[in-house]
Design an enzyme around this catalytic site. Structure first.
Site, PDB file in Angstrom:
ATOM      1  N   ASP A  20       0.814  -1.219   0.000  1.00  0.00           N
ATOM      2  CA  ASP A  20       0.000   0.000   0.000  1.00  0.00           C
ATOM      3  C   ASP A  20       0.855   1.279   0.000  1.00  0.00           C
ATOM      4  OD1 ASP A  20      -2.359   1.420   0.006  1.00  0.00           O
ATOM      5  OD2 ASP A  20      -2.657   1.293   2.174  1.00  0.00           O
ATOM      6  N   ASN A  68     -11.049  -2.864  -4.782  1.00  0.00           N
ATOM      7  CA  ASN A  68     -10.302  -1.893  -5.592  1.00  0.00           C
ATOM      8  C   ASN A  68     -10.949  -1.604  -6.953  1.00  0.00           C
ATOM      9  OD1 ASN A  68      -7.084  -2.931  -4.272  1.00  0.00           O
ATOM     10  ND2 ASN A  68      -8.265  -1.136  -3.723  1.00  0.00           N
TER      11      ASN A  68
HETATM   12  C1  IPE Z   1      -5.314  -2.576   0.370  1.00  0.00           C
HETATM   13  O1  IPE Z   1      -5.057  -1.249   0.079  1.00  0.00           O
HETATM   14  C2  IPE Z   1      -5.298  -3.383  -0.886  1.00  0.00           C
HETATM   15  C3  IPE Z   1      -4.008  -3.519  -1.506  1.00  0.00           C
HETATM   16  C4  IPE Z   1      -2.862  -2.995  -1.146  1.00  0.00           C
HETATM   17  C5  IPE Z   1      -4.019  -4.341  -2.674  1.00  0.00           C
HETATM   18  P1  IPE Z   1      -6.232  -0.174  -0.076  1.00  0.00           P
HETATM   19  O2  IPE Z   1      -5.562   1.113  -0.353  1.00  0.00           O
HETATM   20  O3  IPE Z   1      -7.213  -0.648  -1.061  1.00  0.00           O
HETATM   21  O4  IPE Z   1      -6.899  -0.200   1.366  1.00  0.00           O
HETATM   22  P2  IPE Z   1      -7.798   0.875   2.104  1.00  0.00           P
HETATM   23  O5  IPE Z   1      -8.881   1.267   1.149  1.00  0.00           O
HETATM   24  O6  IPE Z   1      -6.917   2.026   2.458  1.00  0.00           O
HETATM   25  O7  IPE Z   1      -8.291   0.184   3.326  1.00  0.00           O
HETATM   26  C1  IPE Z   2      -1.739   0.174  -3.196  1.00  0.00           C
HETATM   27  O1  IPE Z   2      -1.513   1.529  -3.305  1.00  0.00           O
HETATM   28  C2  IPE Z   2      -2.081  -0.472  -4.503  1.00  0.00           C
HETATM   29  C3  IPE Z   2      -3.488  -0.895  -4.601  1.00  0.00           C
HETATM   30  C4  IPE Z   2      -4.373  -0.845  -3.666  1.00  0.00           C
HETATM   31  C5  IPE Z   2      -3.914  -1.417  -5.890  1.00  0.00           C
HETATM   32  P1  IPE Z   2      -2.699   2.596  -3.282  1.00  0.00           P
HETATM   33  O2  IPE Z   2      -3.075   2.880  -4.685  1.00  0.00           O
HETATM   34  O3  IPE Z   2      -3.794   2.156  -2.387  1.00  0.00           O
HETATM   35  O4  IPE Z   2      -1.944   3.835  -2.658  1.00  0.00           O
HETATM   36  P2  IPE Z   2      -2.567   4.935  -1.697  1.00  0.00           P
HETATM   37  O5  IPE Z   2      -3.101   4.208  -0.502  1.00  0.00           O
HETATM   38  O6  IPE Z   2      -3.628   5.634  -2.473  1.00  0.00           O
HETATM   39  O7  IPE Z   2      -1.398   5.796  -1.375  1.00  0.00           O
HETATM   40 MG    MG Z   3      -4.156   2.466  -0.386  1.00  0.00          MG
END
Ligand code: IPE
Ligand code: IPE
Ligand code: MG
Length: 243
Positions: A20, A68
């Site tokens: 993340d 997602n």
């Molecule tokens: C969790 O990250 C999923 C992955 C890293 C694949 P998210 O960015 O989707 O999680 P939330 O929405 O902050 O809980």
């Molecule tokens: C994790 O990074 C990747 C996925 C969840 C696909 P994010 O895209 O959630 O990154 P932030 O949380 O917005 O920084």
């Molecule tokens: Mg995230």
């Protein structure tokens, strides 16, 4: 970590990583979110190779959750493209991975993925040897609740067919019908990016996992950070409800 340091450490058998912070990493640099995902995919390659070198038996990388899909279509497409690139690369590196004793597995609901990706995942898994030391699970369109629902349906079908009595359903039946069937539960779950939650990652399997959180955004995560997490893990006192 040096070989000497490694010797004196209790290693986790299975590490789960929630990758993340890609979006925030890109924002900090005035880049598009997709650039963050690209950087995150490169960190994944580095950490995956390093953990395999350390001899970690199972690794699970959370790349895309069942939630997602709520993201803008272009962002979802960019993530799928990165996944596709990686799968092609893995196909090319098959002999190399086999020599390293590493096999790739997919966990999640593949039916919702683009068809060419489903085909790539299927061939890769079919060809990946069972005689491997290291299993790398790629969690894409993965959700812990979805996984449990999937297991419940499979068990219910057995009951319906008269193959299993409802009263005889055991924890083993549930474990055995999860996407991670046959693999050890995660000993250590790592979540960077300053969030303190599982976000639907391995919710069944994490019952007794140790957690390691950090403010580092995933694209900035280094092999030294993985060492730190493992060293911290080795100092934990796991009791599993005992004394
Ligand atoms: C969790 O990250 C999923 C992955 C890293 C694949 P998210 O960015 O989707 O999680 P939330 O929405 O902050 O809980
Ligand atoms: C994790 O990074 C990747 C996925 C969840 C696909 P994010 O895209 O959630 O990154 P932030 O949380 O917005 O920084
Ligand atoms: Mg995230």
């Amino acid at each position: 970590m040096t070989k000497e340091e490694l010797k004196n450490i209790i290693m986790p058998r299975h590490i789960g990583i929630i990758m993340d912070g890609n979006g925030r990493w890109a924002k900090q640099r005035g880049l598009k979110r997709s650039e963050g995902h690209k950087a995150g995919a490169n960190t994944f390659r580095t950490i995956c190779d390093y953990a395999a070198e350390l001899g970690i038996e199972s690794l699970t990388f959370y790349a895309f959750s069942t939630e997602n899909w709520k993201r803008p279509a272009d962002e979802v497409a960019a993530i799928m493209n990165l996944f596709r690139d990686y799968l092609f690369e893995a196909q090319e590196r098959e002999a190399e991975n086999e020599a390293k004793g590493m096999r790739l597995r997919y966990i999640g609901d593949r039916t919702a993925l683009p068809e060419d990706i489903i085909n790539l995942v299927d061939t890769l898994e079919a060809r990946s040897s069972d005689k491997c030391r290291i299993t790398v699970n790629l969690a894409v369109n993965y959700g812990g609740r979805d996984e449990i629902l999937h297991a419940v349906k499979a068990i219910a079908k057995k009951v319906e067919a008269g193959e299993l009595k409802a009263d005889d359903i055991s924890l083993k039946d549930i474990d055995g019908n999860l996407y991670t069937a046959g693999q050890p539960d995660p000993d250590l779950i790592i979540r960077p990016s300053g969030e303190y939650r599982l976000s639907n990652f391995l919710i069944w399997q994490a019952a007794y996992s140790e957690f390691w959180f950090s403010d580092i955004l995933w694209p900035d995560f280094t092999t030294d950070d993985l060492d730190k997490a493992i060293i911290d893990f080795s100092k934990r006192n796991r009791r599993f409800g005992g004394v």
